[in-house]
Design a protein around this motif. Structure first.
Motif, mmCIF file in Angstrom:
data_model
loop_
_atom_site.group_PDB
_atom_site.id
_atom_site.type_symbol
_atom_site.label_atom_id
_atom_site.label_comp_id
_atom_site.label_asym_id
_atom_site.label_seq_id
_atom_site.Cartn_x
_atom_site.Cartn_y
_atom_site.Cartn_z
ATOM 1 N N MET A 54 11.089 -4.698 -0.485
ATOM 2 C CA MET A 54 9.701 -4.496 -1.236
ATOM 3 C C MET A 54 9.679 -3.054 -1.652
ATOM 4 O O MET A 54 9.060 -2.728 -2.892
ATOM 5 C CB MET A 54 8.556 -4.840 -0.484
ATOM 6 C CG MET A 54 8.477 -6.327 -0.388
ATOM 7 S SD MET A 54 8.797 -7.540 -1.703
ATOM 8 C CE MET A 54 8.940 -8.927 -0.926
ATOM 9 N N GLU A 55 9.929 -2.157 -0.776
ATOM 10 C CA GLU A 55 9.645 -0.581 -0.882
ATOM 11 C C GLU A 55 10.384 -0.186 -2.045
ATOM 12 O O GLU A 55 10.339 0.935 -2.946
ATOM 13 C CB GLU A 55 9.891 0.184 0.334
ATOM 14 C CG GLU A 55 11.415 0.351 0.646
ATOM 15 C CD GLU A 55 11.795 -0.800 1.564
ATOM 16 O OE1 GLU A 55 12.920 -0.839 2.050
ATOM 17 O OE2 GLU A 55 10.958 -2.016 1.853
ATOM 18 N N LEU A 56 11.490 -0.984 -2.811
ATOM 19 C CA LEU A 56 12.416 -0.549 -3.550
ATOM 20 C C LEU A 56 11.826 -1.032 -5.239
ATOM 21 O O LEU A 56 12.300 -0.663 -6.153
ATOM 22 C CB LEU A 56 14.029 -1.144 -3.476
ATOM 23 C CG LEU A 56 14.521 -0.466 -2.254
ATOM 24 C CD1 LEU A 56 16.176 -0.966 -2.235
ATOM 25 C CD2 LEU A 56 14.690 1.149 -2.495
ATOM 26 N N LEU A 57 11.090 -2.123 -5.131
ATOM 27 C CA LEU A 57 10.492 -2.725 -6.535
ATOM 28 C C LEU A 57 9.095 -1.681 -6.718
ATOM 29 O O LEU A 57 8.562 -1.168 -6.200
ATOM 30 C CB LEU A 57 9.858 -3.970 -6.067
ATOM 31 C CG LEU A 57 11.002 -5.016 -5.666
ATOM 32 C CD1 LEU A 57 10.072 -6.314 -5.452
ATOM 33 C CD2 LEU A 57 11.778 -5.307 -6.479
ATOM 34 N N THR A 58 9.458 -1.302 -8.096
ATOM 35 C CA THR A 58 8.352 -0.689 -8.858
ATOM 36 C C THR A 58 6.980 -1.646 -8.848
ATOM 37 O O THR A 58 7.281 -2.889 -8.795
ATOM 38 C CB THR A 58 8.836 -0.421 -10.386
ATOM 39 O OG1 THR A 58 8.880 -1.449 -11.058
ATOM 40 C CG2 THR A 58 10.144 0.474 -10.142
ATOM 41 N N PRO A 59 6.045 -0.770 -9.210
ATOM 42 C CA PRO A 59 4.963 -1.775 -9.475
ATOM 43 C C PRO A 59 4.828 -2.727 -10.689
ATOM 44 O O PRO A 59 4.643 -3.895 -10.651
ATOM 45 C CB PRO A 59 3.695 -0.576 -9.915
ATOM 46 C CG PRO A 59 4.108 0.447 -9.044
ATOM 47 C CD PRO A 59 5.655 0.514 -9.144
ATOM 48 N N VAL A 60 5.552 -2.406 -11.645
ATOM 49 C CA VAL A 60 5.961 -3.408 -12.749
ATOM 50 C C VAL A 60 6.885 -4.521 -12.393
ATOM 51 O O VAL A 60 6.495 -5.570 -12.760
ATOM 52 C CB VAL A 60 6.566 -2.645 -14.054
ATOM 53 C CG1 VAL A 60 7.127 -3.753 -15.015
ATOM 54 C CG2 VAL A 60 5.747 -1.551 -14.633
ATOM 55 N N GLU A 61 7.750 -4.218 -11.603
ATOM 56 C CA GLU A 61 8.576 -5.282 -11.040
ATOM 57 C C GLU A 61 7.970 -6.316 -10.161
ATOM 58 O O GLU A 61 7.932 -7.603 -10.071
ATOM 59 C CB GLU A 61 9.705 -4.677 -10.173
ATOM 60 C CG GLU A 61 10.641 -4.257 -11.263
ATOM 61 C CD GLU A 61 11.871 -3.276 -10.310
ATOM 62 O OE1 GLU A 61 12.895 -3.047 -11.092
ATOM 63 O OE2 GLU A 61 11.801 -2.860 -9.335
ATOM 64 N N LYS A 62 7.020 -5.724 -9.243
ATOM 65 C CA LYS A 62 6.134 -6.553 -8.457
ATOM 66 C C LYS A 62 5.049 -7.430 -9.240
ATOM 67 O O LYS A 62 4.863 -8.676 -9.098
ATOM 68 C CB LYS A 62 5.335 -5.614 -7.333
ATOM 69 C CG LYS A 62 6.282 -4.978 -6.506
ATOM 70 C CD LYS A 62 5.551 -4.263 -5.386
ATOM 71 C CE LYS A 62 6.181 -3.347 -4.413
ATOM 72 N NZ LYS A 62 5.415 -2.617 -3.495
#
Length: 95
Positions: A54-62
């Motif tokens: 989860m820490e590798l996902l950007t806000p847009v990806e989340k």
């Protein structure tokens, strides 16, 4: 046209992990700049989030994943019994 969208991780010489969806390319809009196309996801199955960092996902990806999971739940849950609906709700919960 139907295409495959396949984000994934591949460890050279070892293995690969891939999430895959089919997407439909369709006409979206016409403006003064021309005709534009858009993609519609036509495969509806949750993504297993246990395999994501989860820490590798950007806000847009989340946001994309949460919106996709909401679409999966909203589309499929009306046809499920209570046990499967509960299972799907857990699998598609927001991250």
């Amino acid at each position: 046209m139907i295409s495959s969208n396949e984000p994934g991780f591949y460890k050279e010489g070892a293995y690969g992990i891939r999430h895959e969806n089919l997407i439909l390319c369709k006409e979206a809009e016409t403006s003064q700049y021309g005709e534009f196309l858009d993609f519609e996801t036509i495969t509806l199955c949750h993504f297993e989030t246990k395999g994501l960092q989860m820490e590798l996902l950007t806000p847009v990806e989340k946001k994309w994943l949460n919106n996709y999971h909401q679409l999966v739940f909203d589309t499929l849950s009306p046809d499920l019994d209570d046990d499967h609906k509960t299972w799907l709700k857990e699998k598609t919960k927001a991250i």
